[in-house]
Design an enzyme around this catalytic site. Sequence first.
Site, PDB file in Angstrom:
ATOM      1  N   GLY A  79       8.984  -5.311   3.954  1.00 40.04           N
ATOM      2  CA  GLY A  79       9.661  -5.285   5.529  1.00 40.04           C
ATOM      3  C   GLY A  79      10.803  -4.469   6.293  1.00 40.04           C
ATOM      4  NE  ARG A 102       0.312  -2.897   6.455  1.00 39.18           N
ATOM      5  CZ  ARG A 102       0.449  -3.157   6.909  1.00 39.18           C
ATOM      6  NH1 ARG A 102       0.251  -4.145   7.645  1.00 39.18           N
ATOM      7  NH2 ARG A 102       2.501  -4.157   6.228  1.00 39.18           N
TER       8      ARG A 102
END
Length: 397
Positions: A354, A37
């Site tokens: 997810g 990230r």
Amino acid sequence: MLNKKSVDDINVKGKNVLVRCDFNVPLQEGKITDENRLVAALPTIKKLIADGGRVILCSHLGKPKGQPLPELSLAPVAVRLSELLGQEVKFAADAEVVGANAKAAAAAMQDGDVILLENTRYRAEETKNEETFSKDLASLADIFVNDAFGTAHRAHCSNVGVTKYMKENAVGYLMQKEIDFLGNAVNNPERPFVAILGGAKVSSKIPVIENLLDKVDVLIIGGGMSYTFSKAMGGNVGESLLEEDYCDYALKMMKKAEEKGVKLLLPVDNVIADGFSNDANTQVVKRGCIPDGWEGLDIGPETAKLFADAAKQAKTVVWNGPMGCFEMPKFAVGTEAVAKALAETDAVTIIGGGDSAAAVNQMGYGDKMTHISTGGGASLEFLEGKELPGVAAADDK
Ligand code: AMP
């Protein structure tokens, strides 16, 4: 396609720019164990630095629920970001996020400087989108850039509330990429357009099914949610995941698909087990033939081939939700077959965030997909056709 102002459309020279990033990284004893990230946020940050902006970064980390929990401090992120950027990222260690440190650091910034605020969820107002914290954040900058797709389906202070008080609101490159890929796939797909849905519950996927039935050519339903369809068709599902209350709904969806000319593909066989464990005994049975005491934990080999073949004929594939309990290797085979089929097609392949994203990456197919969304909840809401508050709050071009 959504036409939002991006970092290419704003003039940030000499201006304080508040950038909402997704630095919600896994930490173990203060060490970042997966920095994807952070790396993903670099293009937007570098662009703003290169343009002479004074860059004030913010993000949430975990769920401190309004408490300044030291173990959820963003301090380690500032250290690693400094290394990745090759310049200092000054950390403003304020329990109230916008406190004396943040204010002093923001006031002293030169063009191209970068500071990082403390975890936005240290403030209880953040997740309630309350004015006080939105105004505090806005007091630091003139321009806002949202690059956190993962929280775009939530209206919080740091991605929505703050925009009310800014002169300009733009999206970052990461956000732009998500909007472009997901938006294009859903609203302007090259056909045939195939959607693959899986995961535990039908009830949580109803809005997605409804929205996609108006858009796709083929809808594939696997995973735990498929047993409610099997039951609705009169089959036996043993101890499999079942939402009895949704059997009528399942039949209605099957009828609706037929009326709309959408091909609805359901499992034709299942891998069943005599316990919810990787060590359980297993066998393959036809759909609706699951004996009492057994539960379906994966699609069967015939189904895997059926789904893979359908995916291979597509020009656009969107996938959300695993085909079985892929966390247990014994029941990951169906999910892997679908992942492999997607990896091998030339079609545009979009993976919702997810579990499906985790499965694809874990199985080593990540770099073979056109786009893997960084937001689980956000990508699901996008597929439901909803307007995401975090996206809506950005200025139109
Ligand atoms: P969701 O959050 O609804 O996308 O569901 C993801 C979860 O569904 C994963 O943790 C899977 O292990 C689980 N799942 C998928 N198929 C099954 C199944 N046949 N039985 C039980 N759980 C399943």
